[in-house]
Design an enzyme around this catalytic site. Structure first.
Site, mmCIF file in Angstrom:
data_model
loop_
_atom_site.group_PDB
_atom_site.id
_atom_site.type_symbol
_atom_site.label_atom_id
_atom_site.label_comp_id
_atom_site.label_asym_id
_atom_site.label_seq_id
_atom_site.Cartn_x
_atom_site.Cartn_y
_atom_site.Cartn_z
ATOM 1 N N CYS A 1 0.785 -1.237 0.000
ATOM 2 C CA CYS A 1 0.000 0.000 0.000
ATOM 3 C C CYS A 1 0.818 1.289 0.000
ATOM 4 C CB CYS A 1 -0.936 0.014 1.205
ATOM 5 S SG CYS A 1 -2.064 -1.399 1.281
ATOM 6 N N HIS B 1 -2.950 6.580 4.325
ATOM 7 C CA HIS B 1 -1.824 5.672 4.575
ATOM 8 C C HIS B 1 -0.471 6.226 4.129
ATOM 9 C CE1 HIS B 1 -0.828 1.089 5.114
ATOM 10 N NE2 HIS B 1 -0.246 1.873 6.004
#
Length: 600
Positions: A95, A156
């Site tokens: 990610c 994130h």
């Protein structure tokens, strides 16, 4: 003067110039009238952008990419009405680095977000690592062009650096006027009973240390009380302190992960801690739709970054048990419904002709699942999430729709990258690409509109953390697509398709096997990367390895040292950086189903 044509009044014919002048005036007037009409209607002629990214979705999970058992009619409709990319590649198979590259148009290593050790992603909101302020995201560039910019969903890429309120990595500091969603990600820790995603072996080591220290202290106290052994109180105190230290080091950052990491923020305010997964989808979609509605009369960028289909899997009412693939299939079908909601709001507001919609995943599906069907399917491609350059971890869906501008139903089988979004958006918005740094993406519009046939990506570099894992070469004037792997992760058990002993593959030390010479495949003939090429099976074998080696040397020369954002010092939890609503450490707040916070 010899060789010089002198201008004389008699040689000038005014008629062509007059005609050109009149045509120019008419063109300016017509354009001006169009701009005035657009202004009077409350619209800007620059395109809007809606970017939709699913988390951990496999390319084989989507109908228009070959799945005939999971229903994805809304994504399929986008592909039918727009352009589908079949070789769309993420810059990383996990990610944080993938999203950093997507945002900046640059390999994550250039931002310091290529991991050199155990943690390939940001693990704590109370850590100090993240996307550096020196990076220029596409949102920041579009913001300078007068766009309203928003992100709804997962970020994130960090929050703060030195204090809880500096927000140096926060979306608001990276060009987004409005943020609502998860500043980190959806971890297993966010749903009780699903286990942990955060340094499980470190947690076990700290817990074992606590138990051993406690057991040793209890044993020595018993022996001392019974008179069987002379034990100094200092020794007992030392063991007690060691046990308390181990317990504190485990309990504060790890036992409270749901409270620390699983939160919802609106801009820089924590509005739910811990987050409620049962209402998350409804709240995210409401925020996304309202952002489009309130910005419909001016150019806008919305990045809808879904929490689906990352584990732990969660559902809204109406989707449970509807698919043929259990909870995971239900999640994919709900994600498709969310995409359909965005398509509907664009149509309802009459924005189809002036809105570029984009759908993708941040990387391939997570295939190491042990408790039922919880991970994605990557189709015919080998590997998955966190497996470096294996195709299953980096080949993702890529669909663009722009009604009236992009041809409907076009399929492009050329290498493209998530990093290409940066130059594509900036160019369409009339902005200038940064000249003080290397960009690794290319404008996709010439390829999607059919003005060129070949991708500008002759070479693509596939990283596993900070380590160059593989290189893809698309030779000019050839249909071949070669890929050379310098190392591959060690699957466990042997012969399996993933790292089932660690639940996620690692890309260093004894977890990998290096290849000398590199493993070489031709993806045009062998997209599953099943049979490595050799000098006997590929006449260009030596040439391919030579050209790849030269490309690696040239690429390496473009890299400059930057601070490591994923070092232990940057990723470990620091209480003074922890986002909190209420009084730390008693952080807690709840948000209802309807979000009515300040508009962005």
């Amino acid at each position: 003067m010899k060789g010089v044509r002198m201008f004389t009044l008699g040689s000038w014919n005014p008629l062509p110039s007059q005609r050109s002048f009149v045509l120019a005036v008419l063109l300016v007037v017509s354009l001006g009238e169009e701009a005035v009409e657009a202004a009077e209607a409350g619209h800007d002629i620059r395109p809007n952008f809606i970017l939709m990214m699913v988390d951990d979705l496999g390319i084989g999970d989507v109908g228009c990419y070959g799945n005939d058992t999971i229903r994805t009619p809304n994504i399929d409709r986008l592909a039918q009405e727009g352009v589908k990319l079949t070789q769309h590649i993420a810059a990383a198979a996990v990610c944080t680095p993938s999203r950093a590259a997507f945002m900046t148009g640059r390999y994550a290593l250039r931002s310091g977000l290529g991991s050199r050790g155990r943690a390939p992603i940001l693990l704590f909101l109370g850590g100090s690592g993240g996307l550096p302020q020196s990076e220029i995201t596409f949102a920041k560039t579009l913001q300078r062009q007068g766009y309203s910019t928003g992100i709804v969903g997962k970020w994130h890429l960090g929050v703060s650096c030195e204090s809880r309120k500096d927000h140096c990595h926060h979306p608001n500091w990276h060009g987004f006027d409005y943020f609502y969603g998860l500043p980190l990600t959806n971890l297993n820790d966010c749903k009780p009973g699903e286990g942990t995603d955060v340094l499980g072996e470190v947690q076990r080591a700290l817990w074992d240390l606590t138990l051993l220290a406690g057991l040793a202290m209890a044993t020595l106290v018993s022996l001392r009380v019974c008179g069987l052994l002379v034990v100094r109180l200092k020794v007992i105190g030392l063991l007690a302190a060691l046990g308390l230290l181990g317990f504190g080091a485990w309990y504060m950052p790890f036992a409270q992960v749901q409270r620390w990491d699983c939160i919802v923020m609106r801009n820089q305010e924590v509005v739910q801690q811990p987050m409620d997964l049962s209402t998350l989808t409804q709240r995210l979609m409401g925020e996304a739709e309202r952002f489009v509605e309130r910005n419909q009369h001016k150019p806008f960028l919305l990045f809808l970054s879904l929490a689906h289909v990352h584990t732990p899997l969660f559902l809204s009412d109406g989707f449970a048990g509807k698919s043929k693939h259990g909870l995971y299939g239900d999640n994919v079908e709900e994600a498709d419904w969310m995409i359909g909601r965005m398509v509907d709001v664009v149509g309802r507001l009459g924005l189809d002709q002036n809105t570029l919609m984009y759908f993708t995943s941040d990387h391939g599906g997570h295939i190491e699942t042990t408790l039922g069907q919880k991970g994605g399917w990557n189709g015919i491609y080998k590997g998955g999430k966190a497996m470096g350059g294996w195709e299953g971890g980096i080949r993702v869906p890529g669909v663009f729709r722009w009604t009236g501008r992009l041809p409907a139903g076009r399929v492009i089988d050329e290498p493209t990258s998530l990093m290409d979004l940066y130059p594509t958006l900036v160019t369409l918005a009339g902005g200038q690409l940064p000249q003080d740094r290397v960009l690794d993406g290319h404008d996709l519009m010439p390829l999607m509109e059919g003005r060129v046939r070949r991708s500008k990506h002759e070479f693509m570099f596939h990283y596993c953390g900070a380590n160059l894992n593989a290189v893809r070469w698309r030779p000019p004037n050839s249909d071949a697509i070669f890929k050379a792997h310098f190392f591959t992760p060690n699957f466990f058990p042997e012969g399996a398709g993933g790292c089932y002993n660690t639940n996620i593959c690692r890309c260093y030390g004894g977890f990998i096997t290096r290849h000398h010479p590199p493993l070489l495949f031709d993806l045009a003939r062998d997209p599953s990367e099943a049979t490595p090429l050799s000098p006997d099976t590929e006449p260009r074998y030596a040439e391919v390895l030579r050209r790849v080696g030269e490309a690696v040397e040239a690429h390496t020369r473009t890299l400059a040292p930057v601070p490591d954002q994923l070092s232990w010092d940057n990723i470990l939890w620091k209480p003074w950086l922890q986002p909190c609503c209420g009084t730390f450490p008693f952080c807690a707040c709840s948000e209802g189903n309807a979000t009515t916070g300040p508009l962005g």
